[in-house]
Design a protein around this motif. Structure first.
Motif, PDB file in Angstrom:
ATOM      1  N   GLY A 101      69.621 -13.750  51.049  1.00 56.41           N
ATOM      2  CA  GLY A 101      68.311 -14.213  50.589  1.00 56.41           C
ATOM      3  C   GLY A 101      67.236 -14.019  51.648  1.00 56.41           C
ATOM      4  N   ILE A 102      67.583 -14.301  52.914  1.00 51.00           N
ATOM      5  CA  ILE A 102      66.620 -14.115  54.011  1.00 51.00           C
ATOM      6  C   ILE A 102      66.224 -12.653  54.121  1.00 51.00           C
ATOM      7  CG2 ILE A 102      66.337 -14.237  56.519  1.00 51.00           C
ATOM      8  CD1 ILE A 102      68.146 -16.721  56.471  1.00 51.00           C
ATOM      9  N   PHE A 103      67.216 -11.752  54.083  1.00 51.82           N
ATOM     10  CA  PHE A 103      66.918 -10.319  54.168  1.00 51.82           C
ATOM     11  C   PHE A 103      66.120  -9.837  52.958  1.00 51.82           C
ATOM     12  CE2 PHE A 103      70.646  -9.014  57.170  1.00 51.82           C
ATOM     13  CZ  PHE A 103      69.953  -9.586  58.222  1.00 51.82           C
ATOM     14  N   ALA A 104      66.426 -10.386  51.786  1.00 55.87           N
ATOM     15  CA  ALA A 104      65.718  -9.972  50.577  1.00 55.87           C
ATOM     16  C   ALA A 104      64.237 -10.339  50.659  1.00 55.87           C
ATOM     17  CB  ALA A 104      66.359 -10.616  49.350  1.00 55.87           C
ATOM     18  N   TYR A 105      63.927 -11.566  51.064  1.00 56.19           N
ATOM     19  CA  TYR A 105      62.530 -11.984  51.191  1.00 56.19           C
ATOM     20  C   TYR A 105      61.833 -11.208  52.310  1.00 56.19           C
ATOM     21  CZ  TYR A 105      61.703 -15.724  47.853  1.00 56.19           C
ATOM     22  OH  TYR A 105      61.461 -16.422  46.692  1.00 56.19           O
ATOM     23  N   THR A 106      62.563 -10.957  53.394  1.00 54.12           N
ATOM     24  CA  THR A 106      61.974 -10.191  54.498  1.00 54.12           C
ATOM     25  C   THR A 106      61.662  -8.770  54.053  1.00 54.12           C
ATOM     26  OG1 THR A 106      63.254 -11.489  56.082  1.00 54.12           O
ATOM     27  CG2 THR A 106      62.324  -9.425  56.858  1.00 54.12           C
ATOM     28  N   THR A 107      62.556  -8.161  53.303  1.00 57.67           N
ATOM     29  CA  THR A 107      62.337  -6.802  52.809  1.00 57.67           C
ATOM     30  C   THR A 107      61.124  -6.741  51.895  1.00 57.67           C
ATOM     31  OG1 THR A 107      64.699  -6.324  52.940  1.00 57.67           O
ATOM     32  CG2 THR A 107      63.370  -4.903  51.521  1.00 57.67           C
ATOM     33  N   ALA A 108      61.026  -7.697  50.974  1.00 57.99           N
ATOM     34  CA  ALA A 108      59.881  -7.728  50.063  1.00 57.99           C
ATOM     35  C   ALA A 108      58.582  -7.903  50.832  1.00 57.99           C
ATOM     36  CB  ALA A 108      60.057  -8.857  49.051  1.00 57.99           C
ATOM     37  N   PHE A 109      58.605  -8.739  51.855  1.00 59.37           N
ATOM     38  CA  PHE A 109      57.403  -8.973  52.646  1.00 59.37           C
ATOM     39  C   PHE A 109      57.005  -7.725  53.429  1.00 59.37           C
ATOM     40  CE2 PHE A 109      54.928 -11.021  56.044  1.00 59.37           C
ATOM     41  CZ  PHE A 109      54.078 -11.781  55.255  1.00 59.37           C
ATOM     42  N   ILE A 110      57.993  -7.018  53.978  1.00 60.37           N
ATOM     43  CA  ILE A 110      57.709  -5.783  54.712  1.00 60.37           C
ATOM     44  C   ILE A 110      57.113  -4.726  53.789  1.00 60.37           C
ATOM     45  CG2 ILE A 110      58.799  -3.840  55.900  1.00 60.37           C
ATOM     46  CD1 ILE A 110      60.705  -5.857  57.187  1.00 60.37           C
ATOM     47  N   LEU A 111      57.587  -4.661  52.557  1.00 65.19           N
ATOM     48  CA  LEU A 111      57.014  -3.717  51.595  1.00 65.19           C
ATOM     49  C   LEU A 111      55.549  -4.015  51.340  1.00 65.19           C
ATOM     50  CD1 LEU A 111      59.951  -3.437  49.008  1.00 65.19           C
ATOM     51  CD2 LEU A 111      59.247  -1.736  50.719  1.00 65.19           C
ATOM     52  N   VAL A 112      55.207  -5.295  51.234  1.00 65.10           N
ATOM     53  CA  VAL A 112      53.803  -5.681  51.045  1.00 65.10           C
ATOM     54  C   VAL A 112      52.967  -5.260  52.251  1.00 65.10           C
ATOM     55  CG1 VAL A 112      52.231  -7.645  50.827  1.00 65.10           C
ATOM     56  CG2 VAL A 112      54.335  -7.581  49.484  1.00 65.10           C
ATOM     57  N   VAL A 113      53.518  -5.442  53.446  1.00 62.50           N
ATOM     58  CA  VAL A 113      52.806  -5.043  54.668  1.00 62.50           C
ATOM     59  C   VAL A 113      52.563  -3.537  54.683  1.00 62.50           C
ATOM     60  CG1 VAL A 113      52.989  -4.890  57.173  1.00 62.50           C
ATOM     61  CG2 VAL A 113      53.638  -7.001  56.006  1.00 62.50           C
ATOM     62  N   PHE A 114      53.548  -2.758  54.257  1.00 62.39           N
ATOM     63  CA  PHE A 114      53.377  -1.304  54.184  1.00 62.39           C
ATOM     64  C   PHE A 114      52.277  -0.928  53.191  1.00 62.39           C
ATOM     65  CE2 PHE A 114      57.612  -0.606  56.200  1.00 62.39           C
ATOM     66  CZ  PHE A 114      57.206   0.347  57.126  1.00 62.39           C
ATOM     67  N   VAL A 115      52.207  -1.626  52.079  1.00 59.23           N
ATOM     68  CA  VAL A 115      51.149  -1.360  51.095  1.00 59.23           C
ATOM     69  C   VAL A 115      49.779  -1.589  51.717  1.00 59.23           C
ATOM     70  CG1 VAL A 115      50.116  -2.181  48.946  1.00 59.23           C
ATOM     71  CG2 VAL A 115      52.573  -1.805  49.078  1.00 59.23           C
ATOM     72  N   PHE A 116      49.618  -2.695  52.430  1.00 62.14           N
ATOM     73  CA  PHE A 116      48.344  -2.977  53.087  1.00 62.14           C
ATOM     74  C   PHE A 116      48.005  -1.913  54.122  1.00 62.14           C
ATOM     75  CE2 PHE A 116      48.427  -7.200  51.288  1.00 62.14           C
ATOM     76  CZ  PHE A 116      47.099  -7.574  51.273  1.00 62.14           C
ATOM     77  N   GLU A 117      49.002  -1.506  54.889  1.00 58.56           N
ATOM     78  CA  GLU A 117      48.754  -0.557  55.981  1.00 58.56           C
ATOM     79  C   GLU A 117      48.386   0.827  55.453  1.00 58.56           C
ATOM     80  OE1 GLU A 117      48.469   1.214  59.726  1.00 58.56           O
ATOM     81  OE2 GLU A 117      48.571  -0.915  59.206  1.00 58.56           O
ATOM     82  N   TYR A 118      49.180   1.349  54.514  1.00 61.02           N
ATOM     83  CA  TYR A 118      49.025   2.748  54.111  1.00 61.02           C
ATOM     84  C   TYR A 118      48.079   2.954  52.929  1.00 61.02           C
ATOM     85  CZ  TYR A 118      52.763   3.949  57.326  1.00 61.02           C
ATOM     86  OH  TYR A 118      53.511   4.127  58.464  1.00 61.02           O
ATOM     87  N   LEU A 119      47.861   1.937  52.126  1.00 58.65           N
ATOM     88  CA  LEU A 119      46.981   2.089  50.974  1.00 58.65           C
ATOM     89  C   LEU A 119      45.606   1.466  51.161  1.00 58.65           C
ATOM     90  CD1 LEU A 119      49.412   1.525  47.955  1.00 58.65           C
ATOM     91  CD2 LEU A 119      48.771   3.660  49.104  1.00 58.65           C
ATOM     92  N   ILE A 120      45.457   0.598  52.166  1.00 57.36           N
ATOM     93  CA  ILE A 120      44.165  -0.068  52.381  1.00 57.36           C
ATOM     94  C   ILE A 120      43.619   0.230  53.770  1.00 57.36           C
ATOM     95  CG2 ILE A 120      42.982  -2.294  52.490  1.00 57.36           C
ATOM     96  CD1 ILE A 120      44.947  -3.354  50.429  1.00 57.36           C
ATOM     97  N   LEU A 121      44.355  -0.152  54.811  1.00 54.38           N
ATOM     98  CA  LEU A 121      43.815  -0.049  56.169  1.00 54.38           C
ATOM     99  C   LEU A 121      43.600   1.398  56.609  1.00 54.38           C
ATOM    100  CD1 LEU A 121      45.511  -2.837  58.325  1.00 54.38           C
ATOM    101  CD2 LEU A 121      43.119  -2.628  57.673  1.00 54.38           C
ATOM    102  N   ARG A 122      44.592   2.250  56.435  1.00 49.32           N
ATOM    103  CA  ARG A 122      44.456   3.628  56.928  1.00 49.32           C
ATOM    104  C   ARG A 122      43.397   4.422  56.164  1.00 49.32           C
ATOM    105  NH1 ARG A 122      49.954   5.949  59.671  1.00 49.32           N
ATOM    106  NH2 ARG A 122      50.503   4.033  60.771  1.00 49.32           N
ATOM    107  N   PRO A 123      43.345   4.358  54.827  1.00 48.33           N
ATOM    108  CA  PRO A 123      42.225   5.032  54.145  1.00 48.33           C
ATOM    109  C   PRO A 123      40.863   4.487  54.560  1.00 48.33           C
ATOM    110  CG  PRO A 123      43.976   4.523  52.583  1.00 48.33           C
ATOM    111  CD  PRO A 123      44.330   3.840  53.862  1.00 48.33           C
ATOM    112  N   LEU A 124      40.777   3.166  54.746  1.00 55.19           N
ATOM    113  CA  LEU A 124      39.512   2.575  55.194  1.00 55.19           C
ATOM    114  C   LEU A 124      39.153   3.073  56.582  1.00 55.19           C
ATOM    115  CD1 LEU A 124      37.208   0.524  54.764  1.00 55.19           C
ATOM    116  CD2 LEU A 124      38.718  -1.225  55.762  1.00 55.19           C
ATOM    117  N   GLU A 125      40.140   3.160  57.459  1.00 52.82           N
ATOM    118  CA  GLU A 125      39.908   3.637  58.816  1.00 52.82           C
ATOM    119  C   GLU A 125      39.419   5.079  58.822  1.00 52.82           C
ATOM    120  OE1 GLU A 125      42.282   3.118  62.983  1.00 52.82           O
ATOM    121  OE2 GLU A 125      43.413   3.924  61.300  1.00 52.82           O
ATOM    122  N   ARG A 126      40.041   5.935  58.012  1.00 54.20           N
ATOM    123  CA  ARG A 126      39.610   7.333  57.947  1.00 54.20           C
ATOM    124  C   ARG A 126      38.176   7.449  57.420  1.00 54.20           C
ATOM    125  NH1 ARG A 126      45.038   8.245  56.149  1.00 54.20           N
ATOM    126  NH2 ARG A 126      44.311   8.127  53.985  1.00 54.20           N
TER     127      ARG A 126
END
Length: 226
Positions: A192-217
């Motif tokens: 359960g701990i790994f499952a929640y951590t994995t889901a949270f990391i996926l959300v972080v990747f979405v923020f990084e690659y779909l929001i922050l990096r395009p905004l930065e460019r």
């Protein structure tokens, strides 16, 4: 493969458990609560930190008066701020968000202050030479120079906020990723701990690659060679 599966679940088991938790209706509400808390704290800390950082970068008097408090804020343990606010304000949503804001604010202030100090005086002279109105000078000269530091503060601040929100949810909250992980910990539920951590990391990747990096460019494209 060499260790007990209960303590070392395979990636496939974790992935299946993520789907099971999402289907059961627990994972998405918990993610929503954590993301809401982190988003509110992020916006407030960035707004206040940018304003205060600009003021300290522009005014030597203000910097001398308050720079020591910035140093204190950067070094006070986050857990201390959370516990003190929980004692003063109770285990409330406001106390949790305020604790996150107070932990992120000094980092934003310090980053923005250094950004303002790095401004090239030649650009200010250029603006005066062309008699630019204040708002036009702000838009064409000050903001472009400051944006790399704003983005740096945003990226480092986000990485800090995710971690702090989860820790504070473990200490005391009525939901969220940190709260659910603390429940899993009580039952030694590694999957359960790994499952929640994995889901949270996926959300972080979405923020990084779909929001922050395009905004930065987009924001920093003026720095790219043509």
């Amino acid at each position: 493969m060499l260790f007990p599966s209960r303590l070392f679940p395979t990636p496939v088991d974790v992935g299946v458990h993520v789907w099971t938790l999402a289907s059961s209706g627990k994972l998405l509400p918990d993610l929503g609560k954590t993301l809401t808390r982190a988003s509110i704290a992020f916006v407030v800390a960035m707004a206040l930190g940018t304003a205060i950082g600009i003021a300290l970068g522009r005014s030597r008097v203000a910097d001398r008066l308050f720079s020591a408090w910035v140093v204190v804020g950067l070094n006070v343990p986050a857990i201390v701020i959370a516990i003190v606010l929980y004692i003063w304000l109770g285990l409330t949503e406001f106390a949790l968000i305020l604790a996150v804001v107070l932990n992120k604010l000094p980092l934003v202030i310090a980053t923005i202050r250094e950004g303002v100090r790095s401004f090239d005086p030649a650009y200010d002279d250029l603006g005066r030479a062309f008699r630019m109105p204040f708002l036009r000078q702000l838009r064409l000269i000050s903001v472009p120079q400051l944006m790399p530091f704003v983005l740096a503060a945003a990226r480092t601040g986000l990485s800090l906020i995710w971690k702090i929100v989860l820790v504070f949810e473990v200490l005391g909250s009525d939901g969220g990723v940190g709260f659910r992980i603390s429940v899993f910990f009580q039952f030694f539920d590694i999957k359960g701990i790994f499952a929640y951590t994995t889901a949270f990391i996926l959300v972080v990747f979405v923020f990084e690659y779909l929001i922050l990096r395009p905004l930065e460019r987009r924001v920093l494209r003026w720095r790219q060679p043509r």
